[in-house]
Design a protein around this motif. Structure first.
Motif, PDB file in Angstrom:
ATOM      1  N   ILE A  16       0.855  -1.184   0.000  1.00  0.00           N
ATOM      2  CA  ILE A  16       0.000   0.000   0.000  1.00  0.00           C
ATOM      3  C   ILE A  16       0.895   1.239   0.000  1.00  0.00           C
ATOM      4  O   ILE A  16       1.722   1.426   0.892  1.00  0.00           O
ATOM      5  CB  ILE A  16      -0.938   0.018   1.224  1.00  0.00           C
ATOM      6  N   LEU A  17       0.717   2.067  -1.012  1.00  0.00           N
ATOM      7  CA  LEU A  17       1.556   3.248  -1.195  1.00  0.00           C
ATOM      8  C   LEU A  17       0.964   4.453  -0.470  1.00  0.00           C
ATOM      9  O   LEU A  17      -0.259   4.567  -0.318  1.00  0.00           O
ATOM     10  CB  LEU A  17       1.690   3.568  -2.684  1.00  0.00           C
ATOM     11  N   LYS A  18       1.826   5.348  -0.086  1.00  0.00           N
ATOM     12  CA  LYS A  18       1.381   6.586   0.555  1.00  0.00           C
ATOM     13  C   LYS A  18       1.165   7.658  -0.509  1.00  0.00           C
ATOM     14  O   LYS A  18       2.010   7.844  -1.385  1.00  0.00           O
ATOM     15  CB  LYS A  18       2.418   7.055   1.572  1.00  0.00           C
ATOM     16  N   PRO A  19       0.035   8.353  -0.456  1.00  0.00           N
ATOM     17  CA  PRO A  19      -0.238   9.402  -1.442  1.00  0.00           C
ATOM     18  C   PRO A  19       0.864  10.450  -1.485  1.00  0.00           C
ATOM     19  O   PRO A  19       1.337  10.917  -0.449  1.00  0.00           O
ATOM     20  CB  PRO A  19      -1.558  10.014  -0.965  1.00  0.00           C
ATOM     21  N   ARG A  20       1.298  10.758  -2.703  1.00  0.00           N
ATOM     22  CA  ARG A  20       2.248  11.848  -2.968  1.00  0.00           C
ATOM     23  C   ARG A  20       3.595  11.646  -2.292  1.00  0.00           C
ATOM     24  O   ARG A  20       4.366  12.593  -2.136  1.00  0.00           O
ATOM     25  CB  ARG A  20       1.633  13.195  -2.565  1.00  0.00           C
ATOM     26  N   GLN A  21       3.909  10.404  -1.916  1.00  0.00           N
ATOM     27  CA  GLN A  21       5.202  10.091  -1.325  1.00  0.00           C
ATOM     28  C   GLN A  21       6.032   9.269  -2.301  1.00  0.00           C
ATOM     29  O   GLN A  21       5.594   8.220  -2.774  1.00  0.00           O
ATOM     30  CB  GLN A  21       5.032   9.310  -0.018  1.00  0.00           C
ATOM     31  N   PRO A  22       7.243   9.713  -2.651  1.00  0.00           N
ATOM     32  CA  PRO A  22       8.078   8.961  -3.604  1.00  0.00           C
ATOM     33  C   PRO A  22       8.408   7.567  -3.078  1.00  0.00           C
ATOM     34  O   PRO A  22       8.610   7.369  -1.871  1.00  0.00           O
ATOM     35  CB  PRO A  22       9.337   9.830  -3.730  1.00  0.00           C
ATOM     36  N   PHE A  23       8.447   6.631  -4.009  1.00  0.00           N
ATOM     37  CA  PHE A  23       8.725   5.234  -3.689  1.00  0.00           C
ATOM     38  C   PHE A  23       9.831   4.755  -4.622  1.00  0.00           C
ATOM     39  O   PHE A  23       9.750   4.937  -5.830  1.00  0.00           O
ATOM     40  CB  PHE A  23       7.444   4.407  -3.875  1.00  0.00           C
ATOM     41  N   LYS A  24      10.898   4.165  -4.072  1.00  0.00           N
ATOM     42  CA  LYS A  24      12.028   3.711  -4.865  1.00  0.00           C
ATOM     43  C   LYS A  24      11.863   2.233  -5.233  1.00  0.00           C
ATOM     44  O   LYS A  24      11.550   1.401  -4.389  1.00  0.00           O
ATOM     45  CB  LYS A  24      13.328   3.902  -4.102  1.00  0.00           C
ATOM     46  N   LEU A  25      12.083   1.952  -6.518  1.00  0.00           N
ATOM     47  CA  LEU A  25      12.065   0.575  -7.007  1.00  0.00           C
ATOM     48  C   LEU A  25      13.191   0.454  -8.026  1.00  0.00           C
ATOM     49  O   LEU A  25      13.066   0.952  -9.147  1.00  0.00           O
ATOM     50  CB  LEU A  25      10.710   0.255  -7.647  1.00  0.00           C
ATOM     51  N   ALA A  26      14.311  -0.163  -7.610  1.00  0.00           N
ATOM     52  CA  ALA A  26      15.515  -0.220  -8.442  1.00  0.00           C
ATOM     53  C   ALA A  26      15.881   1.216  -8.849  1.00  0.00           C
ATOM     54  O   ALA A  26      16.024   2.076  -7.981  1.00  0.00           O
ATOM     55  CB  ALA A  26      15.308  -1.136  -9.633  1.00  0.00           C
ATOM     56  N   ASP A  27      15.968   1.483 -10.169  1.00  0.00           N
ATOM     57  CA  ASP A  27      16.312   2.843 -10.588  1.00  0.00           C
ATOM     58  C   ASP A  27      15.080   3.702 -10.857  1.00  0.00           C
ATOM     59  O   ASP A  27      15.193   4.831 -11.330  1.00  0.00           O
ATOM     60  CB  ASP A  27      17.217   2.817 -11.821  1.00  0.00           C
ATOM     61  N   PHE A  28      13.900   3.198 -10.546  1.00  0.00           N
ATOM     62  CA  PHE A  28      12.671   3.981 -10.662  1.00  0.00           C
ATOM     63  C   PHE A  28      12.416   4.776  -9.379  1.00  0.00           C
ATOM     64  O   PHE A  28      12.640   4.286  -8.266  1.00  0.00           O
ATOM     65  CB  PHE A  28      11.459   3.070 -10.858  1.00  0.00           C
ATOM     66  N   THR A  29      11.891   5.986  -9.537  1.00  0.00           N
ATOM     67  CA  THR A  29      11.265   6.714  -8.440  1.00  0.00           C
ATOM     68  C   THR A  29       9.822   6.955  -8.849  1.00  0.00           C
ATOM     69  O   THR A  29       9.543   7.588  -9.868  1.00  0.00           O
ATOM     70  CB  THR A  29      11.961   8.059  -8.169  1.00  0.00           C
ATOM     71  N   ILE A  30       8.875   6.439  -8.057  1.00  0.00           N
ATOM     72  CA  ILE A  30       7.459   6.442  -8.413  1.00  0.00           C
ATOM     73  C   ILE A  30       6.680   7.214  -7.349  1.00  0.00           C
ATOM     74  O   ILE A  30       6.806   6.922  -6.153  1.00  0.00           O
ATOM     75  CB  ILE A  30       6.925   4.992  -8.509  1.00  0.00           C
ATOM     76  N   THR A  31       5.887   8.186  -7.798  1.00  0.00           N
ATOM     77  CA  THR A  31       5.096   8.977  -6.861  1.00  0.00           C
ATOM     78  C   THR A  31       3.639   8.995  -7.315  1.00  0.00           C
ATOM     79  O   THR A  31       3.354   9.397  -8.440  1.00  0.00           O
ATOM     80  CB  THR A  31       5.613  10.424  -6.781  1.00  0.00           C
ATOM     81  N   PRO A  32       2.712   8.542  -6.466  1.00  0.00           N
ATOM     82  CA  PRO A  32       1.290   8.581  -6.829  1.00  0.00           C
ATOM     83  C   PRO A  32       0.663   9.945  -6.539  1.00  0.00           C
ATOM     84  O   PRO A  32       0.910  10.545  -5.490  1.00  0.00           O
ATOM     85  CB  PRO A  32       0.664   7.491  -5.949  1.00  0.00           C
ATOM     86  N   TYR A  33      -0.147  10.423  -7.508  1.00  0.00           N
ATOM     87  CA  TYR A  33      -0.890  11.672  -7.354  1.00  0.00           C
ATOM     88  C   TYR A  33      -2.350  11.418  -7.701  1.00  0.00           C
ATOM     89  O   TYR A  33      -2.663  10.607  -8.589  1.00  0.00           O
ATOM     90  CB  TYR A  33      -0.317  12.763  -8.260  1.00  0.00           C
ATOM     91  N   GLN A  34      -3.254  12.125  -7.029  1.00  0.00           N
ATOM     92  CA  GLN A  34      -4.675  11.871  -7.214  1.00  0.00           C
ATOM     93  C   GLN A  34      -5.193  12.485  -8.514  1.00  0.00           C
ATOM     94  O   GLN A  34      -4.830  13.598  -8.898  1.00  0.00           O
ATOM     95  CB  GLN A  34      -5.488  12.403  -6.041  1.00  0.00           C
ATOM     96  N   LEU A  35      -6.067  11.714  -9.190  1.00  0.00           N
ATOM     97  CA  LEU A  35      -6.721  12.144 -10.423  1.00  0.00           C
ATOM     98  C   LEU A  35      -8.167  12.521 -10.123  1.00  0.00           C
ATOM     99  O   LEU A  35      -8.680  12.252  -9.031  1.00  0.00           O
ATOM    100  CB  LEU A  35      -6.666  11.018 -11.453  1.00  0.00           C
ATOM    101  N   ASP A  36      -8.835  13.121 -11.101  1.00  0.00           N
ATOM    102  CA  ASP A  36     -10.234  13.517 -10.946  1.00  0.00           C
ATOM    103  C   ASP A  36     -11.124  12.428 -11.536  1.00  0.00           C
ATOM    104  O   ASP A  36     -11.338  12.362 -12.755  1.00  0.00           O
ATOM    105  CB  ASP A  36     -10.485  14.855 -11.654  1.00  0.00           C
ATOM    106  N   HIS A  37     -11.624  11.559 -10.671  1.00  0.00           N
ATOM    107  CA  HIS A  37     -12.414  10.398 -11.096  1.00  0.00           C
ATOM    108  C   HIS A  37     -13.442  10.112 -10.009  1.00  0.00           C
ATOM    109  O   HIS A  37     -13.175  10.360  -8.819  1.00  0.00           O
ATOM    110  CB  HIS A  37     -11.488   9.193 -11.296  1.00  0.00           C
ATOM    111  N   PRO A  38     -14.633   9.596 -10.365  1.00  0.00           N
ATOM    112  CA  PRO A  38     -15.678   9.381  -9.354  1.00  0.00           C
ATOM    113  C   PRO A  38     -15.246   8.488  -8.204  1.00  0.00           C
ATOM    114  O   PRO A  38     -15.614   8.731  -7.052  1.00  0.00           O
ATOM    115  CB  PRO A  38     -16.812   8.743 -10.159  1.00  0.00           C
ATOM    116  N   ASP A  39     -14.494   7.418  -8.492  1.00  0.00           N
ATOM    117  CA  ASP A  39     -13.926   6.592  -7.433  1.00  0.00           C
ATOM    118  C   ASP A  39     -12.458   6.974  -7.299  1.00  0.00           C
ATOM    119  O   ASP A  39     -11.834   7.399  -8.279  1.00  0.00           O
ATOM    120  CB  ASP A  39     -14.068   5.107  -7.766  1.00  0.00           C
ATOM    121  N   PRO A  40     -11.879   6.811  -6.111  1.00  0.00           N
ATOM    122  CA  PRO A  40     -10.480   7.215  -5.925  1.00  0.00           C
ATOM    123  C   PRO A  40      -9.575   6.584  -6.989  1.00  0.00           C
ATOM    124  O   PRO A  40      -9.574   5.373  -7.186  1.00  0.00           O
ATOM    125  CB  PRO A  40     -10.146   6.695  -4.529  1.00  0.00           C
ATOM    126  N   CYS A  41      -8.816   7.428  -7.667  1.00  0.00           N
ATOM    127  CA  CYS A  41      -7.967   6.987  -8.770  1.00  0.00           C
ATOM    128  C   CYS A  41      -6.657   7.758  -8.678  1.00  0.00           C
ATOM    129  O   CYS A  41      -6.663   8.976  -8.458  1.00  0.00           O
ATOM    130  CB  CYS A  41      -8.666   7.235 -10.103  1.00  0.00           C
TER     131      CYS A  41
END
Length: 324
Positions: free
Chosen positions: A166-191
């Motif tokens: 489970i990822l934390k919203p807007r918190q960078p996550f390291k995976l090998a040489d990737f840095t992945i950050t989730p940001y909220q989109l405008d969608h009826p269900d959380p996306c």
């Protein structure tokens, strides 16, 4: 970094009917003869002049995106397009039970889950599959998909080892040489969209996004999803008129996305999540509409001395691949 689109259709898979395929073949043959083609050597030059609308089309698999870097691979969503990706992955370590995969979810509508039970690496003992989402119900979603009467196997009968994160919203996550950050989109269900950085490049995945928040102030903490981006995959399910008629449906038009891309300086945009009712011709018309809007916006900005950035963009189809 390489981005491959294994599925670009929204809401529902849309295979072409035999009658539509026959019509397409007939149109291509007639066009070939009208162009003066007479021999085998004339075929490829003629086909190279055709648009996706006239020849291959945009495809009908629902959303699945593969992102690879120098060190790792990640997959976003498991729409029906993930089935063909699974076959491709079975040519390497996955076929011998030594594969390790990373699967990220934006949300759990059916078109983003449809291919999951048919993703072959799941059924190879020894494979290890990490699954990520912001939504805490992620493990429960998998249990729902893998249960009778929806599917003959339960989650406990899946052969690969599954690990949920489970990822934390807007918190960078390291995976090998990737840095992945989730940001909220405008969608009826959380996306949640993903900003993905690797190899000195930045990819942004922001699909199932109505883009109701347009200004920098409204976007607030989610603004970085659109800033400093080399390539963005964005939602363009509707024409501009359709988007105005379908408020709160969770999808956008290319024109709205281009407004953000031009303002924030996104270098390249691929438009996806094509409506299941949209023919190849209708998607091509939406492309023409967006092209007119884009050209006028740049011209008006020039006349008004407003700074907008040129954007390389196109409506993408299944199999589109971009190297960054």
């Amino acid at each position: 970094m390489r981005v491959t689109l294994w599925g670009t259709r929204g809401s529902l898979t849309t295979p072409k009917s035999p009658a539509r395929i026959e019509e397409r073949i007939r149109d291509v043959l007639y066009g070939f003869l009208k162009s003066g083609g007479k021999q085998f050597e004339d075929v490829e030059p003629y086909l190279s002049t055709l648009t996706p609308c006239q020849f291959g089309g945009f495809g009908g698999e629902t959303l699945c995106v593969e992102v690879t870097s120098n060190q790792e691979r990640l997959i976003i969503d498991s729409g029906s397009g993930i089935r063909r990706l699974g076959y491709q992955l079975m040519k390497d370590e996955c076929s011998r039970g030594r594969g390790e995969l990373h699967l990220f979810y934006t949300h759990f509508h059916w078109d983003h889950l449809a291919g999951l039970p048919f993703f072959v690496p799941l059924f190879v003992p020894g494979n290890r599959i990490h699954v990520y989402a912001v939504q805490p119900e992620l493990p429960d979603v998998f249990r729902t998909v893998f249960q009778k009467p929806y599917f003959p196997l339960t989650l406990e009968q899946v052969d690969a080892k599954l690990e949920f994160h489970i990822l934390k919203p807007r918190q960078p996550f390291k995976l090998a040489d990737f840095t992945i950050t989730p940001y909220q989109l405008d969608h009826p269900d959380p996306c949640w969209g993903y900003r993905i950085e690797a190899d000195g490049k930045v990819f942004s995945h922001c699909v199932d996004n109505e883009m109701k928040r347009v200004t920098r102030e409204d976007l607030g903490n989610d603004l970085p999803l659109y800033q400093g981006i080399n390539l963005a995959v964005m939602d363009a399910q509707y024409t501009l008129l359709e988007a105005m008629e379908k408020v709160n449906w969770g999808h956008a038009s290319a024109s709205v996305a281009l407004d953000i891309a031009m303002r924030e300086g996104i270098e390249q945009v691929l438009f996806v999540h094509h409506d299941p009712a949209a023919t190849d011709r209708k998607i091509a018309l939406a492309d023409e509409e967006a092209r007119g809007y884009y050209d006028k916006a740049l011209q008006m900005a020039t006349n008004s001395k407003i700074r907008l950035h040129p954007v390389k963009w196109s409506f993408a189809g299944d199999g589109t691949c971009v190297d960054l």
